[in-house]
Design a protein around this motif. Structure first.
Motif: not given
Length: 119
Positions: A65-82, A90-98
């Motif tokens: 899930i590329p960083l630039h499209s994470l916000s649009q695809n966030i609904k496909g991820l479960s908030k209940d799972k780690e 590590g820089m883009r993953s830090q932004k994605a984590s935010k």
């Protein structure tokens, strides 16, 4: 003129500090620690690099899930799972984590060093 220099220096220092401070609520792990986590099928693993980078090489078990499209695809991820996030260094993953934390994810793990450290 001296005040302008002080303000400018302060803003630059603040920007640099914010870039390297760990995101609150995000656990950071090494790629060595990640190897043990990959065995757990109850966890989510996302790679936020570009499609081309992902196709070139990726760690089995990760979904792209590329960083630039994470916000649009966030609904496909479960908030209940780690959720484990990786990129190249590590820089883009830090932004994605935010982004994930801002959207209500509470179990976010950033992989320090990224795919570069995996190899």
């Amino acid at each position: 003129m001296e005040y302008v220099n002080i303000i400018l220096f302060s803003l630059i220092a603040l920007f640099i500090v914010q870039r390297f401070i760990p995101v609150k609520g995000v656990r950071n792990i090494s790629t060595l620690q990640l190897k043990n986590e990959l065995k757990d099928k109850k966890k989510q693993f996302i790679d936020v690099r570009t499609v081309g980078e992902f196709k070139s090489y990726h760690i089995p078990g990760f979904t792209n899930i590329p960083l630039h499209s994470l916000s649009q695809n966030i609904k496909g991820l479960s908030k209940d799972k780690e959720i484990f996030v990786i990129c190249q260094s590590g820089m883009r993953s830090q932004k994605a984590s935010k982004i994930l934390v801002k959207n209500g994810f509470t179990h976010v793990v950033n992989v320090k060093g990224g795919v570069s450290s995996w190899r």
